[in-house]
Scaffold this active site. Structure first.
Site, PDB file in Angstrom:
ATOM      1  N   ASP A 125      29.236  20.123 111.931  1.00 23.61           N
ATOM      2  CA  ASP A 125      28.209  20.017 110.889  1.00 23.61           C
ATOM      3  C   ASP A 125      27.215  18.927 111.307  1.00 23.61           C
ATOM      4  OD1 ASP A 125      26.821  20.038 108.503  1.00 23.61           O
ATOM      5  OD2 ASP A 125      28.414  19.154 107.313  1.00 23.61           O
ATOM      6  N   LYS A 142      43.092  18.478 110.214  1.00 22.91           N
ATOM      7  CA  LYS A 142      43.848  19.669 109.928  1.00 22.91           C
ATOM      8  C   LYS A 142      43.048  20.956 110.141  1.00 22.91           C
ATOM      9  CE  LYS A 142      46.125  17.313 106.064  1.00 22.91           C
ATOM     10  NZ  LYS A 142      46.198  17.329 104.585  1.00 22.91           N
ATOM     11  N   GLU A 146      37.656  22.768 117.376  1.00 20.65           N
ATOM     12  CA  GLU A 146      37.200  22.298 116.064  1.00 20.65           C
ATOM     13  C   GLU A 146      37.100  23.460 115.081  1.00 20.65           C
ATOM     14  OE1 GLU A 146      36.694  20.202 113.947  1.00 20.65           O
ATOM     15  OE2 GLU A 146      35.662  18.401 114.615  1.00 20.65           O
ATOM     16  N   PHE A 201      28.585  25.140 101.821  1.00 20.29           N
ATOM     17  CA  PHE A 201      29.956  24.664 101.961  1.00 20.29           C
ATOM     18  C   PHE A 201      30.910  25.847 102.060  1.00 20.29           C
ATOM     19  CE2 PHE A 201      33.903  22.522 101.013  1.00 20.29           C
ATOM     20  CZ  PHE A 201      33.747  21.378 101.768  1.00 20.29           C
TER      21      PHE A 201
END
Ligand code: IMP
Ligand code: MG
Length: 182
Positions: free
Chosen positions: A102, A42, A98, A151
């Site tokens: 990572d 997603k 994308e 993050f």
């Protein structure tokens, strides 16, 4: 929830400017080609919609739904295809879209898998690149922004399926969220 909106690191305006630049560059590089934009869902949905409209060429849109967290940790998680492409990419010029690269595992797997279908070319455009997170080597052709090894959420990226609709990119604060490393 003190961490609800996090600390913005890329604003909406910065997103707009950079995505317009990427669109121009891709438009230049793919003239006369049979471009198929493949969004990795997603996470790429917001970036994808903006980028596709910043590319002024005839192109074909398609999507792969993948899940990466079956193994919970970054090194063990495996890539699972939940929904396949609808297009035949044989002989065509594929650009994978994308949200973030990572460890590089997702992309490495997809490059290998799609490469077997014999496209004319296959390249990758990622909104974000977290180079410090890399565990496997993988070529990334277009990068929106380099981000630190933290993050991040927003602009399509989630934490437990939330925050994808934030119109900017933020570092999720640890205050009252238990923020894991993927
Ligand atoms: P990789 O296989 O480790 O390169 O992981 C790529 C996928 O992990 C991305 O498509 C994201 O879904 C997810 N991911 C990696 N880092 C982050 C982050 O900081 N925030 C949200 N999702 C992330
Ligand atoms: Mg994701």
């Amino acid at each position: 929830m003190g961490g609800l909106f996090g600390k913005p690191i890329v604003t909406q305006e910065e997103m707009r400017t950079r995505i317009a630049e990427l669109g121009q560059q891709i438009t230049h590089d793919y003239r006369q080609k049979d471009l198929v934009l493949i969004g990795i869902l997603k996470g790429s949905f917001a970036f994808y919609a903006d980028l596709a409209r910043a590319i002024t060429l005839p192109l074909c849109v398609d999507f792969l739904v993948v899940s990466r967290y079956a193994g919970k940790t970054k090194s063990k998680g495996r890539v699972k295809i939940l929904t396949e492409l609808t297009e035949d990419i044989t002989g065509r010029d594929v650009l994978l879209i994308e949200d973030i690269v990572d460890s590089g595992r997702t992309l490495r797997h997809l490059r290998e898998m799609l490469g077997k279908r014999k496209p004319q070319s296959i390249k990758v455009c990622t909104l974000l690149n977290k180079a410090k997170g890399r565990l496997v080597e993988v070529k990334v052709d277009y990068v929106g922004f380099d981000v630190p090894d933290q993050f991040v959420v927003g602009y399509g990226l989630d934490y437990r399926q939330k925050y994808r609709n934030l119109p900017y990119l933020a570092v999720l604060e640890q205050s009252d969220e238990d923020v894991p490393k993927p």
